[in-house]
Design a protein around this motif. Structure first.
Motif, PDB file in Angstrom:
ATOM      1  N   TYR A 175       8.953   5.188   7.504  1.00 55.57           N
ATOM      2  CA  TYR A 175       7.587   5.220   8.029  1.00 55.57           C
ATOM      3  C   TYR A 175       7.341   4.022   8.950  1.00 55.57           C
ATOM      4  CZ  TYR A 175       2.466   4.991   8.005  1.00 55.57           C
ATOM      5  OH  TYR A 175       1.155   4.926   8.372  1.00 55.57           O
ATOM      6  N   SER A 219       0.213   2.532  -3.602  1.00 61.63           N
ATOM      7  CA  SER A 219      -0.978   3.379  -3.513  1.00 61.63           C
ATOM      8  C   SER A 219      -0.668   4.777  -2.997  1.00 61.63           C
ATOM      9  CB  SER A 219      -2.023   2.736  -2.600  1.00 61.63           C
ATOM     10  OG  SER A 219      -2.429   1.512  -3.128  1.00 61.63           O
ATOM     11  N   GLU A 220       0.259   4.857  -2.046  1.00 58.41           N
ATOM     12  CA  GLU A 220       0.528   6.142  -1.411  1.00 58.41           C
ATOM     13  C   GLU A 220       1.781   6.831  -1.952  1.00 58.41           C
ATOM     14  OE1 GLU A 220       0.052   6.134   2.804  1.00 58.41           O
ATOM     15  OE2 GLU A 220      -1.642   4.761   2.700  1.00 58.41           O
ATOM     16  N   ARG A 260       0.834  -1.211   0.000  1.00 55.60           N
ATOM     17  CA  ARG A 260       0.000   0.000   0.000  1.00 55.60           C
ATOM     18  C   ARG A 260       0.864   1.254   0.000  1.00 55.60           C
ATOM     19  NH1 ARG A 260      -1.254   3.011   4.183  1.00 55.60           N
ATOM     20  NH2 ARG A 260      -0.786   1.377   5.673  1.00 55.60           N
ATOM     21  N   LEU A 261       1.897   1.275   0.830  1.00 57.95           N
ATOM     22  CA  LEU A 261       2.761   2.454   0.895  1.00 57.95           C
ATOM     23  C   LEU A 261       3.460   2.706  -0.440  1.00 57.95           C
ATOM     24  CD1 LEU A 261       4.389   1.934   4.416  1.00 57.95           C
ATOM     25  CD2 LEU A 261       2.692   3.658   3.780  1.00 57.95           C
ATOM     26  N   ARG A 308      -8.707   6.623  -0.439  1.00 54.31           N
ATOM     27  CA  ARG A 308      -8.615   7.117   0.941  1.00 54.31           C
ATOM     28  C   ARG A 308      -7.421   8.047   1.102  1.00 54.31           C
ATOM     29  NH1 ARG A 308     -10.102   1.442   2.470  1.00 54.31           N
ATOM     30  NH2 ARG A 308     -12.317   1.576   2.934  1.00 54.31           N
ATOM     31  N   ALA A 309      -6.303   7.704   0.453  1.00 51.51           N
ATOM     32  CA  ALA A 309      -5.115   8.558   0.538  1.00 51.51           C
ATOM     33  C   ALA A 309      -5.387   9.930  -0.070  1.00 51.51           C
ATOM     34  CB  ALA A 309      -3.930   7.891  -0.176  1.00 51.51           C
ATOM     35  N   ASP A 345      -7.632  11.864   2.338  1.00 49.27           N
ATOM     36  CA  ASP A 345      -6.888  12.357   3.486  1.00 49.27           C
ATOM     37  C   ASP A 345      -6.030  13.562   3.124  1.00 49.27           C
ATOM     38  OD1 ASP A 345      -6.319   9.051   4.890  1.00 49.27           O
ATOM     39  OD2 ASP A 345      -8.070  10.363   4.954  1.00 49.27           O
ATOM     40  N   ARG A 346      -5.413  13.522   1.948  1.00 49.61           N
ATOM     41  CA  ARG A 346      -4.593  14.669   1.503  1.00 49.61           C
ATOM     42  C   ARG A 346      -5.446  15.899   1.253  1.00 49.61           C
ATOM     43  NH1 ARG A 346      -1.294  10.770  -2.255  1.00 49.61           N
ATOM     44  NH2 ARG A 346       0.304  10.098  -0.800  1.00 49.61           N
ATOM     45  N   SER A 385      -7.701   2.048  -1.146  1.00 53.90           N
ATOM     46  CA  SER A 385      -6.614   2.672  -0.382  1.00 53.90           C
ATOM     47  C   SER A 385      -6.112   3.930  -1.091  1.00 53.90           C
ATOM     48  CB  SER A 385      -5.473   1.685  -0.143  1.00 53.90           C
ATOM     49  OG  SER A 385      -4.951   1.234  -1.368  1.00 53.90           O
ATOM     50  N   ALA A 386      -6.080   3.914  -2.411  1.00 51.29           N
ATOM     51  CA  ALA A 386      -5.650   5.106  -3.148  1.00 51.29           C
ATOM     52  C   ALA A 386      -6.669   6.227  -2.983  1.00 51.29           C
ATOM     53  CB  ALA A 386      -5.453   4.782  -4.629  1.00 51.29           C
ATOM     54  N   TYR A 405       5.055   6.175  -1.665  1.00 49.69           N
ATOM     55  CA  TYR A 405       6.299   6.210  -0.907  1.00 49.69           C
ATOM     56  C   TYR A 405       7.425   5.576  -1.714  1.00 49.69           C
ATOM     57  CZ  TYR A 405       4.186   7.446   3.614  1.00 49.69           C
ATOM     58  OH  TYR A 405       3.557   8.094   4.642  1.00 49.69           O
TER      59      TYR A 405
END
Length: 119
Positions: free
Chosen positions: A76, A65-66, A61-62, A106-107, A110-111, A103-104, A68
């Motif tokens: 992290y 999707s996020e 996920r990191l 949601r990221a 959140d941003r 998850s993408a 990193y």
């Protein structure tokens, strides 16, 4: 094939298929993330415990999707960010041929919320 229980060990092939990556990627992640230590059996066969499975989902996920980097994801995870991270969510069934990565989404949400609060 029957579904394994949540606390069953997973092979590297099963994990690669579940995450949608090749097995050599998982071996590379083992080198890059020292906290990822699957059991090894005769002949070097890897078996991932449930906590390893959860960690692999978080790493995936990191990275995927996020956005990193390997170094950022490692930082992290070692700084305790994984404790606050939500558990991985199973991918929903495709709707009319469109796959949705929650998850993408949601990221992004959140941003956007963070940007609104900063303004």
């Amino acid at each position: 094939m029957t579904e394994k229980s949540a606390d069953a060990f997973r092979t590297i092939g099963e994990m690669a298929e579940a995450l949608g990556v090749r097995t050599h990627i998982l071996r590379y992640w083992e080198e890059q993330f020292p906290m990822l230590k699957p059991l090894t059996r005769a002949g070097g066969r890897r078996l991932y415990r449930p906590e390893d499975v959860a960690l692999l989902h978080t790493i995936h996920r990191l990275l995927h999707s996020e956005g990193y980097t390997i170094k950022g994801a490692r930082k992290y995870l070692t700084s305790g960010g994984a404790k606050a991270a939500p558990a991985p969510v199973a991918a929903p069934a495709p709707v009319a041929g469109i796959a949705v990565d929650l998850s993408a989404l949601r990221a992004v949400r959140d941003r956007l919320n963070a940007a609104l609060q900063a303004a």
